[in-house]
Design an enzyme around this catalytic site. Structure first.
Site, PDB file in Angstrom:
ATOM      1  N   GLY A 161       1.186   7.232   8.152  1.00 32.01           N
ATOM      2  CA  GLY A 161       1.725   8.521   7.753  1.00 32.01           C
ATOM      3  C   GLY A 161       0.578   9.484   7.502  1.00 32.01           C
ATOM      4  O   GLY A 161      -0.595   9.112   7.602  1.00 32.01           O
ATOM      5  N   SER A 162       0.908  10.703   7.155  1.00 29.93           N
ATOM      6  CA  SER A 162      -0.125  11.735   7.025  1.00 29.93           C
ATOM      7  C   SER A 162      -1.153  11.394   5.951  1.00 29.93           C
ATOM      8  O   SER A 162      -2.347  11.674   6.123  1.00 29.93           O
ATOM      9  CB  SER A 162       0.533  13.079   6.713  1.00 29.93           C
ATOM     10  N   GLU A 207      -2.375   8.641   5.131  1.00 23.29           N
ATOM     11  CA  GLU A 207      -3.262   7.522   5.468  1.00 23.29           C
ATOM     12  C   GLU A 207      -4.284   7.884   6.540  1.00 23.29           C
ATOM     13  O   GLU A 207      -5.210   7.109   6.810  1.00 23.29           O
ATOM     14  CB  GLU A 207      -2.452   6.317   5.981  1.00 23.29           C
ATOM     15  N   GLU A 249       8.220  -0.107   8.348  1.00 20.36           N
ATOM     16  CA  GLU A 249       7.323  -0.688   7.347  1.00 20.36           C
ATOM     17  C   GLU A 249       7.712  -2.112   6.944  1.00 20.36           C
ATOM     18  O   GLU A 249       6.854  -2.927   6.605  1.00 20.36           O
ATOM     19  CB  GLU A 249       7.264   0.217   6.109  1.00 20.36           C
ATOM     20  N   HIS A 253       2.941   4.025   3.889  1.00 23.56           N
ATOM     21  CA  HIS A 253       2.980   5.470   3.656  1.00 23.56           C
ATOM     22  C   HIS A 253       3.738   5.802   2.386  1.00 23.56           C
ATOM     23  O   HIS A 253       4.967   5.702   2.335  1.00 23.56           O
ATOM     24  CB  HIS A 253       3.641   6.160   4.847  1.00 23.56           C
ATOM     25  N   HIS A 273      21.666 -21.802  -6.177  1.00 17.45           N
ATOM     26  CA  HIS A 273      22.248 -20.632  -5.521  1.00 17.45           C
ATOM     27  C   HIS A 273      23.603 -20.263  -6.109  1.00 17.45           C
ATOM     28  O   HIS A 273      24.024 -19.107  -6.027  1.00 17.45           O
ATOM     29  CB  HIS A 273      22.383 -20.907  -4.010  1.00 17.45           C
ATOM     30  N   GLY A 290      15.425 -15.660   0.686  1.00 16.91           N
ATOM     31  CA  GLY A 290      16.792 -15.421   1.110  1.00 16.91           C
ATOM     32  C   GLY A 290      17.001 -14.031   1.661  1.00 16.91           C
ATOM     33  O   GLY A 290      18.086 -13.694   2.130  1.00 16.91           O
TER      34      GLY A 290
END
Length: 534
Positions: free
Chosen positions: A34-35, A37, A56, A79, A286, A408
């Site tokens: 992104g800008s 980075e 991402e 980003h 679970h 999971g």
């Protein structure tokens, strides 16, 4: 007058960070830029490579597989708030997988942060919590390299996991002092006195069971655990929801897989007088259960790398520290004479062979795959409804040849297969996916095609979220009841693959399955095999 000490040499923050990454062996950067980075990539160095993911969550999944396969932290560049938000599902999985990962997130320039600028991250350090071990936005640009170094050491210390550093865009060109890498211990040896209690319990037991978890393979303790099990003639079970294979599933001592249900665990472990949870929680559940956590007459001991897991274990004695070092210490003790008389546990009963049918069963597909794949090939799996079938028809027999998610959370394994293949290009990687699971991160096919990785993606196409349908009776659904939102008709996975530059083939005839799989496993390019199953 005292002479002033000379000013220390300085470099840019960007140069200092790149030098640190070189020293840490982290010259592969996973990202979706992104800008904020962009300054990191100015004059991108030739000894680094940038692995682009189209979303991402895919980026973090690829980094997860790469880190696990290399046994080193992966470097991820995201980003700002939106990018971290997209990635959170797989950050959660990296946390559960105990995957070491240094995540950097872009931030708007410091000068405009007081004005809530466009695309900034408000409370950037709080956003990824509680699923990172540490997060920071350094107070000064000059502190960024020190933060990266600290992040790496924390990520690599057991229990390993992801960390996040938020970096304003104007920090990269600021001057700072270089930061030299240090040697920081990553593993802690378990307390010898507590290990002694565990060893005594193992020696005195008549019918011990070992329950192995993902930490065994993560800590490269496979061979030592195999030796320990053989010394004690102990039945070896796999802990519920384990994301790695930690014991050869064709071994005479291998007993099977424990489900994530309290009553069923107790029933399966019945008759054992000692349960040794080794690199595993005791236990992961679970659904709600009741009654004891262990069979009558059984005691629990545990060796785990996470003090939090040791703290919530409901009973027993727990040692905390490196699994590999702890098992090595157990093996260093003298072998008691009584172990020679200990009887072998009853052998595991093999599953009946699966037979072909017009609409193939998952068992038949996995049985065919098992007969064709090389034992050293790597299976990266995310097919929840097929996992119990896989346990019977696709045995994993070597260390480092199986990965899935301990969380999971879906969307991990398709990009993780890309990361594993990048880390170990000499091995065949097989991504075994459910059709529903694959759609969470289908963009990983593009990365595989661009990188020319010889991955075989197998989609088990049952046209539904079968795991939910199978789980529904637990919550009162009756046979014939309609379960909303679980059907997935009319998805053409071969078209999705070809649209991203990946070869693809579909097979529905059981007579053609072996031929199609054999050719796919031999392909030097990524290929997707869509298999219609019942």
């Amino acid at each position: 007058m005292q002479p002033h000490p000379p000013n220390p040499p300085t470099v840019t923050v960007r140069e200092a960070v790149l030098d640190l990454l070189r020293a840490f062996g982290m010259t592969t950067i996973f990202g979706n830029p992104g800008s904020t980075e962009l300054p990191l990539f100015l004059d991108f160095p030739s000894d680094f490579r940038y692995i682009l993911g189209l979303q991402e969550s895919v980026v973090v999944g690829m980094a997860d597989g790469y880190a696990q396969a290399t046994h080193n932290a992966a470097f991820v560049n995201l980003h700002s708030a939106a990018g971290v938000g997209h990635a959170m599902g797989n950050i959660f999985t990296a946390h559960k997988n105990r995957t070491p990962m240094v995540i950097t997130a872009g931030q708007q320039a410091r000068a405009i942060l007081p004005f809530d600028p466009f695309l900034f991250s408000n409370q950037a350090t709080e956003l990824p919590k509680p699923y990172v071990k540490w997060s920071v936005e350094p107070a000064r640009a000059e502190d960024v390299p020190l933060a990266i170094a600290r992040a790496y050491y924390i990520a690599m210390q057991q229990p390993q996991g992801p960390v996040l550093v938020s970096i304003p865009a104007d920090d990269w060109q600021r001057q700072c002092e270089p930061v030299l890498p240090r040697v920081v211990s990553q593993a802690m040896r378990p307390d010898p006195q507590v290990l002694g209690l565990i060893a005594d319990a193992l020696d005195q037991a008549s019918r011990p069971a070992i329950v192995v978890g993902a930490a065994v393979d993560r800590d490269q303790a496979w061979d030592a655990v195999l030796q320990l099990a053989e010394r004690h003639n102990a039945a070896v079970w796999v802990a519920p929801m384990s994301g790695r294979c930690s014991f050869p599933e064709d071994h005479r001592l291998f007993a099977g897989f424990l489900p994530a249900m309290r009553e069923k665990i107790v029933a399966l472990l019945g008759g054992h007088d000692l349960v040794f949870a080794l690199g595993a929680p005791a236990f992961t559940y679970h659904v709600e259960g009741a009654g004891p956590h262990l069979p009558a007459g059984a005691a629990l001991v545990q060796l785990i790398d996470d003090p939090q897991i040791a703290a919530w274990a409901p009973t027993g004695t727990s040692a905390v520290g490196s699994i590999r070092l702890g098992v090595q210490d157990l093996l260093a003790r003298p072998v008691p004479a009584n172990l020679a008389q200990r009887a072998l546990p009853a052998p595991r009963q093999p599953r009946p062979r699966a037979e072909p049918s017009p609409l193939m069963s998952v068992a038949y597909v996995l049985q065919t795959l098992a007969g064709l794949r090389a034992p050293e090939s790597i299976v990266v799996e995310e097919a929840p409804s097929a996992r119990s079938v896989m346990h019977g028809y696709l045995p994993i027999t070597q260390s480092g040849t199986f990965y899935t998610m301990c969380s999971g959370g879906l969307g991990h394994s398709m990009p993780a297969a890309v990361g594993v293949a990048l880390a170990q290009p000499e091995k065949k990687v097989i991504a075994l996916m459910g059709d529903g699971s694959s759609l969470y991160s289908i963009q990983a096919l593009w990365s595989a095609a661009q990188l020319k990785l010889a991955i075989t993606f197998i989609i088990l196409k049952n046209r539904r979220y079968a795991a939910l349908q199978e789980f529904a009776p637990t919550f009162g659904f009756q046979a014939g009841d309609t379960l909303q939102g679980t059907d997935l008709p009319e998805i053409d996975f071969t078209a999705l693959a070809r649209g991203q530059g990946c070869d693809a083939v579909t097979v529905s005839d059981p007579a053609q399955l072996a031929l199609v799989l054999r050719e796919a496993l031999a392909s030097p390019r990524p290929i997707l095999v869509e298999v219609g199953v019942a």
